[in-house]
Structures are given as structure tokens and as C-alpha cells.
Design a protein around this motif. Sequence first.
Motif, mmCIF file in Angstrom:
data_model
loop_
_atom_site.group_PDB
_atom_site.id
_atom_site.type_symbol
_atom_site.label_atom_id
_atom_site.label_comp_id
_atom_site.label_asym_id
_atom_site.label_seq_id
_atom_site.Cartn_x
_atom_site.Cartn_y
_atom_site.Cartn_z
ATOM 1 N N LEU A 124 0.819 -1.212 0.000
ATOM 2 C CA LEU A 124 0.000 0.000 0.000
ATOM 3 C C LEU A 124 0.849 1.258 0.000
ATOM 4 C CD1 LEU A 124 -2.704 -0.982 2.646
ATOM 5 C CD2 LEU A 124 -2.845 -1.141 0.161
ATOM 6 N N GLY A 125 2.033 1.190 0.595
ATOM 7 C CA GLY A 125 2.906 2.351 0.674
ATOM 8 C C GLY A 125 4.188 1.997 1.389
ATOM 9 N N SER A 126 5.107 2.947 1.434
ATOM 10 C CA SER A 126 6.408 2.684 2.059
ATOM 11 C C SER A 126 6.818 3.863 2.921
ATOM 12 C CB SER A 126 7.465 2.421 0.988
ATOM 13 O OG SER A 126 7.673 3.575 0.215
ATOM 14 N N PHE A 127 7.801 3.603 3.771
ATOM 15 C CA PHE A 127 8.367 4.654 4.617
ATOM 16 C C PHE A 127 9.834 4.345 4.843
ATOM 17 C CE2 PHE A 127 6.723 1.405 7.445
ATOM 18 C CZ PHE A 127 7.710 1.260 8.406
ATOM 19 N N GLU A 128 10.606 5.374 5.105
ATOM 20 C CA GLU A 128 12.034 5.242 5.389
ATOM 21 C C GLU A 128 12.240 5.339 6.894
ATOM 22 O OE1 GLU A 128 14.794 4.848 3.449
ATOM 23 O OE2 GLU A 128 13.683 4.759 1.559
ATOM 24 N N CYS A 129 12.957 4.389 7.430
ATOM 25 C CA CYS A 129 13.293 4.408 8.845
ATOM 26 C C CYS A 129 14.778 4.742 8.958
ATOM 27 C CB CYS A 129 12.978 3.053 9.471
ATOM 28 S SG CYS A 129 13.054 3.065 11.247
ATOM 29 N N ALA A 130 15.087 5.927 9.465
ATOM 30 C CA ALA A 130 16.478 6.392 9.516
ATOM 31 C C ALA A 130 17.293 5.661 10.577
ATOM 32 C CB ALA A 130 16.519 7.888 9.764
ATOM 33 N N THR A 131 16.680 5.336 11.692
ATOM 34 C CA THR A 131 17.390 4.648 12.776
ATOM 35 C C THR A 131 16.529 3.498 13.282
ATOM 36 O OG1 THR A 131 16.446 6.138 14.425
ATOM 37 C CG2 THR A 131 18.613 6.719 13.538
ATOM 38 N N PRO A 132 17.157 2.418 13.726
ATOM 39 C CA PRO A 132 16.365 1.323 14.306
ATOM 40 C C PRO A 132 15.709 1.769 15.604
ATOM 41 C CG PRO A 132 18.714 0.745 14.168
ATOM 42 C CD PRO A 132 18.566 2.139 13.674
ATOM 43 N N GLY A 133 14.604 1.138 15.917
ATOM 44 C CA GLY A 133 13.895 1.466 17.150
ATOM 45 C C GLY A 133 12.417 1.177 17.009
ATOM 46 N N GLU A 134 11.635 1.680 17.947
ATOM 47 C CA GLU A 134 10.196 1.448 17.934
ATOM 48 C C GLU A 134 9.481 2.537 17.176
ATOM 49 O OE1 GLU A 134 8.683 0.901 21.851
ATOM 50 O OE2 GLU A 134 9.410 -1.157 21.961
ATOM 51 N N ILE A 135 8.463 2.138 16.408
ATOM 52 C CA ILE A 135 7.605 3.096 15.717
ATOM 53 C C ILE A 135 6.158 2.709 15.975
ATOM 54 C CG2 ILE A 135 9.287 3.565 13.884
ATOM 55 C CD1 ILE A 135 7.512 1.870 12.022
ATOM 56 N N SER A 136 5.287 3.684 15.857
ATOM 57 C CA SER A 136 3.857 3.411 16.004
ATOM 58 C C SER A 136 3.167 3.732 14.683
ATOM 59 C CB SER A 136 3.248 4.241 17.144
ATOM 60 O OG SER A 136 3.320 5.610 16.833
ATOM 61 N N ILE A 137 2.244 2.854 14.305
ATOM 62 C CA ILE A 137 1.499 2.994 13.052
ATOM 63 C C ILE A 137 0.026 3.011 13.390
ATOM 64 C CG2 ILE A 137 0.975 1.930 10.830
ATOM 65 C CD1 ILE A 137 3.658 0.539 10.957
ATOM 66 N N SER A 138 -0.690 3.963 12.821
ATOM 67 C CA SER A 138 -2.146 3.969 12.964
ATOM 68 C C SER A 138 -2.767 4.260 11.605
ATOM 69 C CB SER A 138 -2.601 5.001 13.995
ATOM 70 O OG SER A 138 -2.186 6.292 13.615
ATOM 71 N N CYS A 139 -3.859 3.582 11.324
ATOM 72 C CA CYS A 139 -4.588 3.765 10.068
ATOM 73 C C CYS A 139 -5.613 4.873 10.281
ATOM 74 C CB CYS A 139 -5.258 2.453 9.659
ATOM 75 S SG CYS A 139 -6.062 2.535 8.050
ATOM 76 N N ASP A 140 -5.534 5.920 9.457
ATOM 77 C CA ASP A 140 -6.435 7.070 9.622
ATOM 78 C C ASP A 140 -7.853 6.768 9.173
ATOM 79 O OD1 ASP A 140 -4.225 8.412 10.537
ATOM 80 O OD2 ASP A 140 -3.812 9.386 8.617
ATOM 81 N N ASN A 141 -8.009 5.865 8.210
ATOM 82 C CA ASN A 141 -9.334 5.496 7.719
ATOM 83 C C ASN A 141 -9.455 3.968 7.625
ATOM 84 O OD1 ASN A 141 -7.443 5.456 5.686
ATOM 85 N ND2 ASN A 141 -8.811 6.270 4.117
ATOM 86 N N PRO A 142 -9.554 3.285 8.780
ATOM 87 C CA PRO A 142 -9.566 1.819 8.773
ATOM 88 C C PRO A 142 -10.773 1.212 8.069
ATOM 89 C CG PRO A 142 -10.036 2.638 10.963
ATOM 90 C CD PRO A 142 -9.670 3.822 10.131
ATOM 91 N N GLU A 143 -11.802 2.001 7.825
ATOM 92 C CA GLU A 143 -12.998 1.471 7.155
ATOM 93 C C GLU A 143 -12.735 1.111 5.688
ATOM 94 O OE1 GLU A 143 -12.904 5.857 6.604
ATOM 95 O OE2 GLU A 143 -12.733 4.563 8.356
ATOM 96 N N THR A 144 -11.626 1.616 5.112
ATOM 97 C CA THR A 144 -11.301 1.283 3.713
ATOM 98 C C THR A 144 -10.718 -0.124 3.566
ATOM 99 O OG1 THR A 144 -9.102 2.258 3.930
ATOM 100 C CG2 THR A 144 -10.855 3.690 3.109
ATOM 101 N N ILE A 145 -10.320 -0.728 4.669
ATOM 102 C CA ILE A 145 -9.754 -2.070 4.642
ATOM 103 C C ILE A 145 -10.769 -3.025 5.260
ATOM 104 C CG2 ILE A 145 -7.861 -3.524 5.470
ATOM 105 C CD1 ILE A 145 -6.128 -1.007 5.439
ATOM 106 N N ARG A 146 -11.064 -4.087 4.553
ATOM 107 C CA ARG A 146 -12.064 -5.045 5.027
ATOM 108 C C ARG A 146 -11.653 -5.653 6.368
ATOM 109 N NH1 ARG A 146 -13.896 -8.426 -0.330
ATOM 110 N NH2 ARG A 146 -14.482 -6.606 -1.560
ATOM 111 N N SER A 147 -12.646 -6.057 7.128
ATOM 112 C CA SER A 147 -12.381 -6.545 8.491
ATOM 113 C C SER A 147 -11.597 -7.856 8.499
ATOM 114 C CB SER A 147 -13.695 -6.724 9.241
ATOM 115 O OG SER A 147 -14.520 -7.647 8.547
ATOM 116 N N ASN A 148 -11.709 -8.679 7.444
ATOM 117 C CA ASN A 148 -10.974 -9.943 7.431
ATOM 118 C C ASN A 148 -9.574 -9.796 6.832
ATOM 119 O OD1 ASN A 148 -12.081 -9.468 4.900
ATOM 120 N ND2 ASN A 148 -12.286 -11.639 4.420
ATOM 121 N N TYR A 149 -9.201 -8.590 6.402
ATOM 122 C CA TYR A 149 -7.848 -8.335 5.918
ATOM 123 C C TYR A 149 -6.975 -7.891 7.094
ATOM 124 C CZ TYR A 149 -9.633 -8.142 1.088
ATOM 125 O OH TYR A 149 -10.197 -8.427 -0.122
ATOM 126 N N GLN A 150 -5.688 -8.137 6.983
ATOM 127 C CA GLN A 150 -4.727 -7.668 7.983
ATOM 128 C C GLN A 150 -3.719 -6.745 7.299
ATOM 129 O OE1 GLN A 150 -3.090 -11.328 9.663
ATOM 130 N NE2 GLN A 150 -3.803 -10.604 11.638
#
Length: 191
Positions: A124-150
Motif C-alpha cells: 500500500l505504501g512505504s516509509f524510510e526508517c532512519a534509525t532502528p527502534g520502535e515506531i507506532s502505526i495507525s490507520c487514519d481510515n480503517p474502514e477502507t480495509i475489510r475486516s478480514n484483511y490484515q
Amino acid sequence: MFFQKSNLTLPALSPYLFAPAAMLIGIYLLVRCIILLRRVIFPRLRVRFPASAEPFTLTIPKSGRYVINVLIPPMTFFMGTSHFSARFTLATSPEGQSINYRSYRRGFFQVKRTDMSGKQAMPLGSFECATPGEISISCDNPETIRSNYQLEVSRHIPPLRLVSLVVATIASSTLAIGGFAITILWMTGRI
């Protein structure tokens, strides 16, 4: 005279003697290609999570480019491409520094994977991670992805690398099979 021309002749080598060497080289290269293809199908970093507006935290072990994929279950007929309009917010954790996310559209030059269970991973898309570590991801519009998809985060695989790997696999298998066939024919005296 000290420098006399010597008439040293080597025994004539049959061109079929190169077939066993070609077979061994082909087998070695084929095993290497299969190992690399396995890493493409089953990447080392593969974190799966449901699509939701709540942030999901994961650990990135190495800096580099990563992809957010949608996982489509096996034997699922899907119509439409609403999941390509999904938007994500990424940030480092716990600092909260924003990470740029680049959304993909439907395209030909994207690496889609299907694992052995039949799940298809579409980027769906990509991102660059400059340094290793923890990141948090949240979907702004989760209704666009079906409930049985991950959703899944994995390393980015360049399309040119995948194409060259497939070509190398075909070439090495041809070398191994051809070398084996010529060796057998030569040893049985048919050529």
C-alpha cells in the motif's frame, strides 16, 4: 641455444568434460537462488496487525525502507481497490517524531507476495526508517480495509532485484539440468 622450442602437446579435451562442471555450478547457483527467493517470500521482519485507528507499536531492527502491505486471505475474491486509499500516520515511539509515509497507487512495478498459506501481500505504501527502534502505526481510515484483511510491515523488495533473481533461478536450473543431461549422455556413450 638455451631457448629451444618444446613441442609439448596437451591431450585433446572433450567439450563434454565441461558438462559435469556446469552441472555442479548450476546446482550451487540454484540453491543460492532458492535461499534468496525464500527470503523474499518469507522476510525476516514480517509484523502483522489488524487495521485500526489505535496505534500499533513495532520494533524496526535496521534502518532502511519498509513497506506496509495489506494481507488478503486465501480464496478471497475481492472487488474494488478501496484499500489503496488507506492513509497511515507513522511516528517514532516514544518520541513521537513524525515519519513520512509514501502511498502507492495500483501499479505494475510493485512486488506482491503470496506465502505458502495462500495469503497475498499487496503493498500500500512505504516509509524510510532512519534509525532502528520502535515506531507506532495507525490507520487514519480503517474502514477502507475489510475486516478480514490484515496489515503487514516488511522490508522493501526492489522489483529489479526480484526480476534478476527469477532470471538467475531459471538460468541456474537450465545449467544444472543441461549439464546433468549431457553428462549422462556422455557417460553412456550416446554422444
